[in-house]
Structure formats: C-alpha cells, structure tokens
Design a protein around this motif. Structure first.
Motif, PDB file in Angstrom:
ATOM      1  N   GLY A   1       5.136  -2.277  -5.064  1.00 43.72           N
ATOM      2  CA  GLY A   1       4.040  -2.888  -4.326  1.00 43.72           C
ATOM      3  C   GLY A   1       3.070  -1.823  -3.867  1.00 43.72           C
ATOM      4  N   GLN A   2       1.861  -2.242  -3.507  1.00 39.23           N
ATOM      5  CA  GLN A   2       0.875  -1.269  -3.041  1.00 39.23           C
ATOM      6  C   GLN A   2       0.897  -1.106  -1.529  1.00 39.23           C
ATOM      7  N   GLY A   3       1.592  -1.987  -0.822  1.00 43.98           N
ATOM      8  CA  GLY A   3       1.680  -1.889   0.624  1.00 43.98           C
ATOM      9  C   GLY A   3       0.482  -2.504   1.327  1.00 43.98           C
ATOM     10  N   TYR A   4       0.646  -2.726   2.626  1.00 42.52           N
ATOM     11  CA  TYR A   4      -0.412  -3.356   3.415  1.00 42.52           C
ATOM     12  C   TYR A   4      -0.394  -2.916   4.880  1.00 42.52           C
ATOM     13  N   ALA A   5       0.748  -2.413   5.364  1.00 41.41           N
ATOM     14  CA  ALA A   5       0.888  -2.125   6.793  1.00 41.41           C
ATOM     15  C   ALA A   5       0.174  -0.819   7.146  1.00 41.41           C
ATOM     16  N   VAL A   6      -0.848  -0.930   7.980  1.00 37.53           N
ATOM     17  CA  VAL A   6      -1.677   0.209   8.350  1.00 37.53           C
ATOM     18  C   VAL A   6      -0.829   1.331   8.941  1.00 37.53           C
TER      19      VAL A   6
ATOM     20  N   ARG B   1      -4.707   3.002  -1.738  1.00 36.07           N
ATOM     21  CA  ARG B   1      -3.446   2.417  -2.205  1.00 36.07           C
ATOM     22  C   ARG B   1      -3.537   1.866  -3.622  1.00 36.07           C
ATOM     23  N   GLY B   2      -4.645   1.246  -3.993  1.00 38.32           N
ATOM     24  CA  GLY B   2      -4.778   0.704  -5.347  1.00 38.32           C
ATOM     25  C   GLY B   2      -4.807   1.796  -6.401  1.00 38.32           C
ATOM     26  N   SER B   3      -5.589   2.839  -6.169  1.00 32.51           N
ATOM     27  CA  SER B   3      -5.686   3.918  -7.164  1.00 32.51           C
ATOM     28  C   SER B   3      -4.389   4.727  -7.219  1.00 32.51           C
ATOM     29  N   ARG B   4      -3.727   4.933  -6.087  1.00 32.14           N
ATOM     30  CA  ARG B   4      -2.444   5.635  -6.091  1.00 32.14           C
ATOM     31  C   ARG B   4      -1.385   4.815  -6.834  1.00 32.14           C
TER      32      ARG B   4
ATOM     33  N   LEU C   1       7.230   0.743  -2.062  1.00 35.57           N
ATOM     34  CA  LEU C   1       5.807   0.943  -1.754  1.00 35.57           C
ATOM     35  C   LEU C   1       5.304   2.198  -2.470  1.00 35.57           C
ATOM     36  N   LEU C   2       4.882   2.042  -3.695  1.00 35.91           N
ATOM     37  CA  LEU C   2       4.550   3.163  -4.574  1.00 35.91           C
ATOM     38  C   LEU C   2       3.534   4.147  -3.990  1.00 35.91           C
TER      39      LEU C   2
END
Length: 196
Positions: free
Chosen positions: A111-116, A129-132, A82-83
């Motif tokens: 992956g960019q991740g999804y779990a809050v 998450r997308g820009s990071r 999860l980058l």
C-alpha cells in the motif's frame, strides 16, 4: 469448491485496556495462525502501521519470517505493507529471504499509506508516496528478475546490483496492490499487480 481461497487476516493489535505482554501476544498470534492452517485456511495476512497506541504491527517482515517457520502449507502475506516507508532494496532482499524460508508461500500486498503521522515519523514527505510506491515496485522487480540490475529514478539510483539468493517463486512472489481510489487502482493496474 474449486478456484476459491479462504484467508484470514491478523492485524496484531494489543490495546492498552486488554494488553498482554508482547512476547505472549505474538506467541498467541503465531499459535492462531498455525491453527488456521490446521483448519484448512489457504492464506494468512498481516498488516502494518506505526506509532499506534495498540502496538499495531510495525515490522511485518520479521513477523512474516516467524510465520514462515511456524507453518508448512498456508500462504502468508501482507495486507498491506506500506512500501513508501521502506527502502526498496532492503525490502527486496527481505522479501526474497522470507520467500525462501516459507518455500515459496509468500504474497506481497503493498500500500502507499495515508496516515500523516507515520510519514512524519519516518521523515518521508506524504506527497511523495505515489512516486516512492511506483519506483519501489520497479526496483524490487528489477532486482528479483535481473542480474546486474540498474535503475535511475527520483528516489532510487541503482547501479549493477545482483540479488543473491533470489526468491523461490519466479520471477517473484505475487504482488498485490492495496487501494480503493480511482488513482490507486489505475496505478495498480499499470504496474500489473493484483488488487487487494
């Protein structure tokens, strides 16, 4: 059959109902990965998640180091790391070291991740998450490929860093992007990564 690799994924979950002590659990998983190599599997993949009741692997880079030294032929990789929850410079150095330990057998799935809850736990805004992710990929590539690398972005400001030692694989280990939405797939394509 030529041109086809067969891989196996280890998600390293140790649920409370069947829990065994984690030292035994990780030792057994490394033995299974060695056995997969003996059976002729081409790749072994691990994932990453945080704060899970079942202990889903929270630290993939140390475990990849163990996989690197426990095997000799099989390619090892993340599906996915999860980058946005990692500092790209630290991760870039760790990836280079693991690639050295396995003598160029590393594949890096991001992956960019999804779990809050994971983002809250790390104090990282989910909307970043997308820009990071994009900046992280660009920073790691830059430090692997260049000496005296500099970068100015929203999340990273890097001035003339030199990574030493560099990864065995040149210019760097293969990069895989995890995602299934149109936006994620477009980002992976734009960054020139493989789709996982």
């Amino acid at each position: 059959m030529s041109g086809m690799d067969i891989g196996i994924a280890f998600f390293l979950r140790n649920p409370p109902r069947w829990r065994i002590p984690f030292p035994d659990f990780y030792r057994e998983k490394l033995a299974q990965i060695r056995f997969a190599e003996e059976l002729g599997f081409d790749t072994a993949w691990i994932g990453e998640h945080h704060f899970s009741e079942d202990g889903y692997l929270p630290s993939p880079m140390p475990f990849l180091s163990a996989m690197a030294t426990a095997t000799h032929r099989i390619r090892i990789g993340t599906n996915v790391l999860l980058l946005p929850l990692h500092h790209a410079i630290r991760l870039g150095e760790d990836v280079a070291l693991v690639d050295i330990l396995c003598n160029g057998r590393l594949d890096l799935g991001l992956g960019q991740g999804y779990a809050v809850g994971e983002f809250k736990g790390y104090g990282v805004p989910l909307q970043e998450r997308g820009s990071r992710y994009e900046e992280g990929v660009n920073v790691m590539r830059g430090m692997w490929e260049q000496d005296g690398f500099s970068f100015v972005g929203k999340h990273y400001q890097v001035d003339n860093i030199r990574l030493n030692p560099k990864p065995v694989q040149r210019p760097h280990p293969p990069l895989w992007g995890g995602g299934n939405s149109d936006k994620a797939i477009a980002r992976i394509a734009r960054l020139g990564m493989h789709l996982i």
